[in-house]
Design a protein around this motif. Structure first.
Motif, PDB file in Angstrom:
ATOM      1  N   GLU A  36       0.826  -1.207   0.000  1.00 38.25           N
ATOM      2  CA  GLU A  36       0.000   0.000   0.000  1.00 38.25           C
ATOM      3  C   GLU A  36       0.863   1.261   0.000  1.00 38.25           C
ATOM      4  OE1 GLU A  36      -2.983   2.347   3.111  1.00 38.25           O
ATOM      5  OE2 GLU A  36      -2.396   0.261   3.510  1.00 38.25           O
ATOM      6  N   LEU A  37       1.871   1.298   0.854  1.00 36.54           N
ATOM      7  CA  LEU A  37       2.730   2.482   0.951  1.00 36.54           C
ATOM      8  C   LEU A  37       3.638   2.622  -0.268  1.00 36.54           C
ATOM      9  CD1 LEU A  37       3.610   2.239   4.742  1.00 36.54           C
ATOM     10  CD2 LEU A  37       2.128   3.930   3.651  1.00 36.54           C
ATOM     11  N   GLN A  38       4.016   1.492  -0.816  1.00 40.17           N
ATOM     12  CA  GLN A  38       4.844   1.534  -2.030  1.00 40.17           C
ATOM     13  C   GLN A  38       4.058   2.162  -3.181  1.00 40.17           C
ATOM     14  OE1 GLN A  38       5.886  -2.271  -3.806  1.00 40.17           O
ATOM     15  NE2 GLN A  38       8.038  -1.627  -3.919  1.00 40.17           N
ATOM     16  N   LYS A  39       2.768   1.838  -3.268  1.00 40.94           N
ATOM     17  CA  LYS A  39       1.933   2.425  -4.319  1.00 40.94           C
ATOM     18  C   LYS A  39       1.792   3.933  -4.138  1.00 40.94           C
ATOM     19  CE  LYS A  39      -0.826  -1.716  -5.247  1.00 40.94           C
ATOM     20  NZ  LYS A  39      -2.183  -2.339  -5.137  1.00 40.94           N
ATOM     21  N   LYS A  40       1.867   4.397  -2.900  1.00 43.27           N
ATOM     22  CA  LYS A  40       1.780   5.828  -2.632  1.00 43.27           C
ATOM     23  C   LYS A  40       3.102   6.549  -2.895  1.00 43.27           C
ATOM     24  CE  LYS A  40      -1.866   5.579   0.868  1.00 43.27           C
ATOM     25  NZ  LYS A  40      -2.244   5.918   2.266  1.00 43.27           N
ATOM     26  N   GLY A  41       4.133   5.779  -3.223  1.00 39.32           N
ATOM     27  CA  GLY A  41       5.423   6.367  -3.526  1.00 39.32           C
ATOM     28  C   GLY A  41       6.220   6.785  -2.304  1.00 39.32           C
ATOM     29  N   LEU A  42       5.937   6.205  -1.171  1.00 38.74           N
ATOM     30  CA  LEU A  42       6.675   6.564   0.037  1.00 38.74           C
ATOM     31  C   LEU A  42       8.128   6.096  -0.077  1.00 38.74           C
ATOM     32  CD1 LEU A  42       5.533   7.935   2.638  1.00 38.74           C
ATOM     33  CD2 LEU A  42       5.731   5.693   3.740  1.00 38.74           C
ATOM     34  N   PRO A  43       9.093   6.895   0.380  1.00 35.44           N
ATOM     35  CA  PRO A  43      10.501   6.488   0.290  1.00 35.44           C
ATOM     36  C   PRO A  43      10.792   5.312   1.218  1.00 35.44           C
ATOM     37  CG  PRO A  43      10.314   8.504   1.558  1.00 35.44           C
ATOM     38  CD  PRO A  43       8.958   8.242   0.978  1.00 35.44           C
ATOM     39  N   MET A  44      11.113   4.167   0.641  1.00 34.41           N
ATOM     40  CA  MET A  44      11.372   2.974   1.448  1.00 34.41           C
ATOM     41  C   MET A  44      12.489   2.154   0.813  1.00 34.41           C
ATOM     42  SD  MET A  44       7.532   1.636   2.466  1.00 34.41           S
ATOM     43  CE  MET A  44       7.027   1.480   0.754  1.00 34.41           C
ATOM     44  N   ARG A  45      13.370   1.683   1.637  1.00 31.90           N
ATOM     45  CA  ARG A  45      14.403   0.749   1.184  1.00 31.90           C
ATOM     46  C   ARG A  45      14.281  -0.513   2.032  1.00 31.90           C
ATOM     47  NH1 ARG A  45      19.752   0.048   2.997  1.00 31.90           N
ATOM     48  NH2 ARG A  45      19.650   2.033   4.127  1.00 31.90           N
ATOM     49  N   VAL A  46      14.050  -1.635   1.412  1.00 31.79           N
ATOM     50  CA  VAL A  46      13.876  -2.896   2.139  1.00 31.79           C
ATOM     51  C   VAL A  46      15.226  -3.377   2.664  1.00 31.79           C
ATOM     52  CG1 VAL A  46      13.170  -5.308   1.957  1.00 31.79           C
ATOM     53  CG2 VAL A  46      11.858  -3.541   0.779  1.00 31.79           C
ATOM     54  N   ILE A  47      15.288  -3.665   3.952  1.00 35.20           N
ATOM     55  CA  ILE A  47      16.532  -4.187   4.540  1.00 35.20           C
ATOM     56  C   ILE A  47      16.387  -5.647   4.977  1.00 35.20           C
ATOM     57  CG2 ILE A  47      17.333  -1.925   5.274  1.00 35.20           C
ATOM     58  CD1 ILE A  47      16.325  -2.506   8.073  1.00 35.20           C
ATOM     59  N   ALA A  48      15.139  -6.121   5.095  1.00 35.33           N
ATOM     60  CA  ALA A  48      14.902  -7.539   5.418  1.00 35.33           C
ATOM     61  C   ALA A  48      13.437  -7.833   5.168  1.00 35.33           C
ATOM     62  CB  ALA A  48      15.260  -7.829   6.872  1.00 35.33           C
ATOM     63  N   GLN A  49      13.143  -9.077   4.819  1.00 31.95           N
ATOM     64  CA  GLN A  49      11.741  -9.448   4.636  1.00 31.95           C
ATOM     65  C   GLN A  49      11.558 -10.956   4.649  1.00 31.95           C
ATOM     66  OE1 GLN A  49      11.849  -7.943   0.203  1.00 31.95           O
ATOM     67  NE2 GLN A  49      10.015  -9.204   0.447  1.00 31.95           N
ATOM     68  N   ASP A  50      10.348 -11.357   4.992  1.00 30.03           N
ATOM     69  CA  ASP A  50       9.903 -12.742   4.885  1.00 30.03           C
ATOM     70  C   ASP A  50       8.406 -12.682   4.607  1.00 30.03           C
ATOM     71  OD1 ASP A  50       8.465 -12.476   7.311  1.00 30.03           O
ATOM     72  OD2 ASP A  50      10.114 -13.242   8.507  1.00 30.03           O
ATOM     73  N   PRO A  51       7.730 -13.806   4.458  1.00 29.53           N
ATOM     74  CA  PRO A  51       6.297 -13.743   4.117  1.00 29.53           C
ATOM     75  C   PRO A  51       5.428 -13.037   5.148  1.00 29.53           C
ATOM     76  CG  PRO A  51       7.184 -15.900   3.577  1.00 29.53           C
ATOM     77  CD  PRO A  51       8.252 -15.185   4.340  1.00 29.53           C
ATOM     78  N   ARG A  52       5.909 -12.901   6.382  1.00 26.36           N
ATOM     79  CA  ARG A  52       5.085 -12.295   7.422  1.00 26.36           C
ATOM     80  C   ARG A  52       5.341 -10.813   7.630  1.00 26.36           C
ATOM     81  NH1 ARG A  52       4.474 -16.532  12.482  1.00 26.36           N
ATOM     82  NH2 ARG A  52       3.851 -18.353  11.248  1.00 26.36           N
ATOM     83  N   ARG A  53       6.515 -10.333   7.258  1.00 25.62           N
ATOM     84  CA  ARG A  53       6.883  -8.964   7.586  1.00 25.62           C
ATOM     85  C   ARG A  53       7.897  -8.415   6.595  1.00 25.62           C
ATOM     86  NH1 ARG A  53       8.945 -12.747  10.970  1.00 25.62           N
ATOM     87  NH2 ARG A  53       7.416 -12.491  12.628  1.00 25.62           N
ATOM     88  N   VAL A  54       7.888  -7.103   6.443  1.00 29.25           N
ATOM     89  CA  VAL A  54       8.880  -6.401   5.628  1.00 29.25           C
ATOM     90  C   VAL A  54       9.499  -5.323   6.506  1.00 29.25           C
ATOM     91  CG1 VAL A  54       9.317  -5.074   3.537  1.00 29.25           C
ATOM     92  CG2 VAL A  54       7.513  -6.816   3.551  1.00 29.25           C
ATOM     93  N   VAL A  55      10.808  -5.230   6.501  1.00 32.45           N
ATOM     94  CA  VAL A  55      11.514  -4.216   7.282  1.00 32.45           C
ATOM     95  C   VAL A  55      12.121  -3.208   6.321  1.00 32.45           C
ATOM     96  CG1 VAL A  55      13.229  -3.774   9.082  1.00 32.45           C
ATOM     97  CG2 VAL A  55      12.061  -5.993   8.986  1.00 32.45           C
ATOM     98  N   VAL A  56      11.807  -1.927   6.530  1.00 32.31           N
ATOM     99  CA  VAL A  56      12.262  -0.887   5.606  1.00 32.31           C
ATOM    100  C   VAL A  56      12.866   0.274   6.387  1.00 32.31           C
ATOM    101  CG1 VAL A  56      10.512  -1.465   3.882  1.00 32.31           C
ATOM    102  CG2 VAL A  56      10.010   0.273   5.612  1.00 32.31           C
ATOM    103  N   THR A  57      13.658   1.064   5.681  1.00 33.29           N
ATOM    104  CA  THR A  57      14.171   2.314   6.217  1.00 33.29           C
ATOM    105  C   THR A  57      13.890   3.417   5.205  1.00 33.29           C
ATOM    106  OG1 THR A  57      16.141   3.494   6.978  1.00 33.29           O
ATOM    107  CG2 THR A  57      16.465   1.840   5.266  1.00 33.29           C
ATOM    108  N   ASN A  58      13.831   4.652   5.679  1.00 31.89           N
ATOM    109  CA  ASN A  58      13.636   5.779   4.763  1.00 31.89           C
ATOM    110  C   ASN A  58      14.955   6.395   4.334  1.00 31.89           C
ATOM    111  OD1 ASN A  58      14.444   7.031   7.097  1.00 31.89           O
ATOM    112  ND2 ASN A  58      12.767   8.519   7.169  1.00 31.89           N
ATOM    113  N   ALA A  59      16.072   5.802   4.790  1.00 29.56           N
ATOM    114  CA  ALA A  59      17.386   6.337   4.453  1.00 29.56           C
ATOM    115  C   ALA A  59      17.774   5.928   3.046  1.00 29.56           C
ATOM    116  CB  ALA A  59      18.437   5.838   5.446  1.00 29.56           C
ATOM    117  N   MET A  60      18.483   6.811   2.346  1.00 27.25           N
ATOM    118  CA  MET A  60      18.956   6.512   0.993  1.00 27.25           C
ATOM    119  C   MET A  60      19.985   5.390   1.049  1.00 27.25           C
ATOM    120  SD  MET A  60      17.351   8.549  -1.050  1.00 27.25           S
ATOM    121  CE  MET A  60      18.359   8.503  -2.530  1.00 27.25           C
TER     122      MET A  60
END
Length: 593
Positions: free
Chosen positions: A529-553
């Motif tokens: 949902e947030l990715q579709k809104k164009g929010l600045p996110m960089r994925v640092i870890a993920q699995d089927p249950r959760r996604v971990v992101v940071t707003n840092a470049m």
């Protein structure tokens, strides 16, 4: 051949080996959500804040349960540091205490051999031995209620003199008080109801003269009153929530979404009492037909009423979890031990066969476990469990066959074989589940998250709450959108969370524009949902249950696991940003530096 229970060398060696395995397994697995992570984190926060009165979870007031287990866990952390075995130590000691208490009580009230059998039965029962290695309140409650039960049994036996009767009744009252501090009013309501029912069915009216009511009540209130007074003075909202919501409303409604049908606990009992299922019903029948020519205290009848009433009480409740019936297992162990002492080899053979059947099924079908995987990610985790299920099944088969061969001439050895195989098989099953436990807890993401965090970095959790990660990350999180079980606390301190994803997006984007790093853990749906809104996110870890992101470049030369998206979101009211800042400050204040 000398009877095993009379060999001190054999008994102590067996008990020592049992304790070694029991204690080793306390630290052999990851703390899994929800209970294990929750209660470990509450104790960690208690140590970090030095507030031993007001209980908090994720920095938010949490009044669902009394403090005894949190106190014990926090004390353990203070002495031994943070870790898995430390978080489970109180639970493990309560489970071990139950085994020792039924052994002592069986010997004192019935016979030396009954005490030996009772310890074997309780220590090897699948549910008791399993939950003795899970950081949950119900084992602490069961341990304290066992203390009250055995105090009553020993005090009321005909051989007890006046001093012994008084002292053991005070142990009973202390056990009820500690049970109340473990999980609330059921710590005295359930034993009290059992006593009333015992009086009615046995017509032993004189027992009320032997309860030492005045001394007992004084001791009870001395133990329980101080904390209830202190927390009520510091938090005026506590009494109504704890006594009305958590007791009456929880029992009579589906408010916690833990509803189960009236027969909910029947399969749990049948599975949980393995490897003693073959003697369960006959043991209950014998308890109902206890004969006492002197019309004095009837311990088997007391044990039977304790078992049946507590089972019935939780069966009619609208709030159910498998661990709720733990307090009946010590009474069942004593009833089963009384039956085993006089039982023929046919009774032992019945239990052996009812252990052999699931063991054989496990040996044949263990290789099909991976087919239960819901996705490709969990497939190797399920596959890793296969050899442990196979090993546990083999041990169950060996123990069952040994018991069948030994039951006719060496009854005690047959019972030891059943107990040993049941205990070892159950512990191996739990140990082999750890890869799936690590996935549930998200612990494999900890290094990636820690690499992005500083003590000042806001850590958000969006659309969910992670029960185990706060403990492993040694810090709290700012909750977004989803209250989870913290609704009451967040209503008291609404500045500690962000109610909507839109408000979170404003704060996230503003921090990105200001060059301030944020980290968030979210459900995959929220990420999409947030990715579709164009929010600045960089994925640092993920699995089927959760996604971990940071707003840092992305750092120069760093390989990104996912494409970074950026956009400037629409402005929102300033209040959302200020609330998020307050929540961020609260998060940092409860972190362990």
């Amino acid at each position: 051949m000398r009877e095993l229970h009379k060999s001190k060398t054999f008994v102590w060696v067996l008990f020592l080996l049992f304790c070694i395995i029991w204690c080793y397994m306390l630290g052999a697995r990851t703390l899994v959500p929800s209970d294990e992570g929750r209660y470990a984190e509450m104790a960690r926060e208690m140590v970090a804040t030095s507030d031993w009165v007001t209980l908090r979870l994720n920095g938010i007031k949490y009044f669902e349960k009394p403090p005894l287990q949190t106190w014990m866990n926090a004390l353990t952390f203070e002495i031994f540091g943070l870790g898995e075995w430390q978080a489970r130590l109180w639970t493990g000691l309560c489970g071990l205490l139950g085994v020792v208490l039924v052994a002592f009580t069986g010997r004192k009230v019935f016979s030396e051999r009954t005490g030996f059998f009772a310890a074997l039965v309780l220590g090897s029962s699948f549910l008791w031995a399993g939950l003795g290695h899970i950081n949950t309140l119900d084992m602490g409650l069961a341990g304290m209620m066992t203390l009250s039960l055995v105090g009553l049994l020993i005090a009321q036996r005909s051989e007890a003199d006046a001093t012994e009767q008084r002292n053991w009744m005070l142990v009973c009252w202390a056990g009820m008080a500690l049970a109340v501090l473990s999980k609330g009013l059921i710590g005295i309501v359930l034993p009290g109801a059992v006593l009333v029912l015992y009086t009615l069915f046995s017509r032993d009216w004189s027992i009320w003269k032997r309860l030492h009511l005045i001394k007992g009540l004084i001791l009870f209130f001395v133990i329980t009153t101080p904390w209830f007074v202190l927390i009520s003075l510091k938090n005026p909202e506590f009494p109504r929530f704890f006594f009305i919501h958590e007791h009456f409303e929880r029992f009579t409604s589906k408010i916690h979404h833990r509803y189960g049908p009236p027969y909910y606990f029947i399969p749990i009992l049948l599975l949980g009492i393995i490897p003693w299922l073959g003697v369960l019903f006959q043991s209950l029948w014998n308890g109902a037909h206890e004969r006492n020519a002197a019309a004095g205290f009837q311990p088997k009848k007391m044990l039977l009423i304790w078992t049946l009433f507590i089972f019935f009480f939780f069966s009619i409740s609208d709030s159910k979890l498998p661990s709720y019936i733990l307090p009946i297992f010590p009474s069942l162990a004593l009833l089963i031990a009384c039956h085993l002492e006089k039982a023929s080899n046919k009774a032992i053979n019945a239990s052996a066969l009812l252990l052999l059947i699931p063991g054989a099924i496990g040996v044949v079908l263990a290789w099909k476990i991976p087919s239960l995987a819901k996705d490709a990610y969990s497939l190797p985790l399920m596959t890793a469990h296969v050899p442990w299920v196979f090993a546990a099944s083999v041990i169950a088969c060996i123990g069952a066959i040994a018991a069948l061969l030994l039951s006719r001439r060496q009854k005690e050895w047959a019972i030891v074989a059943l107990a040993t195989s049941g205990f070892l098989g159950g512990q191996i099953l739990m140990y082999g589940h750890d890869p799936q436990g690590r996935y549930s807890a998200g612990i494999d993401m900890v290094p990636a998250i820690e690499a992005e965090l500083t003590p000042e970095t806001p850590l958000y959790v969006v659309g969910k709450y992670e029960q185990s990660l706060p403990f492993y990350l040694r810090r709290t999180m700012i909750m977004v959108q989803h209250m989870d079980e913290l609704e009451f606390g967040l209503n008291q301190e609404p500045q500690l969370w962000i109610p909507t994803v839109d408000a979170f997006a404003v704060k996230w984007a503003a921090d990105h524009d200001a060059g301030k790093k944020d980290v968030a853990i979210m459900r995959p749906e929220n990420y999409t949902e947030l990715q579709k809104k164009g929010l600045p996110m960089r994925v640092i870890a993920q699995d089927p249950r959760r996604v971990v992101v940071t707003n840092a470049m992305q750092k120069p030369g760093e390989k990104s696991p996912a494409k970074e998206t950026e956009a400037t979101p629409a402005p929102e009211p300033a209040a959302a940003t200020s609330d998020a800042s307050a929540a961020s400050a609260a998060s940092a204040s409860t972190s362990t530096q």
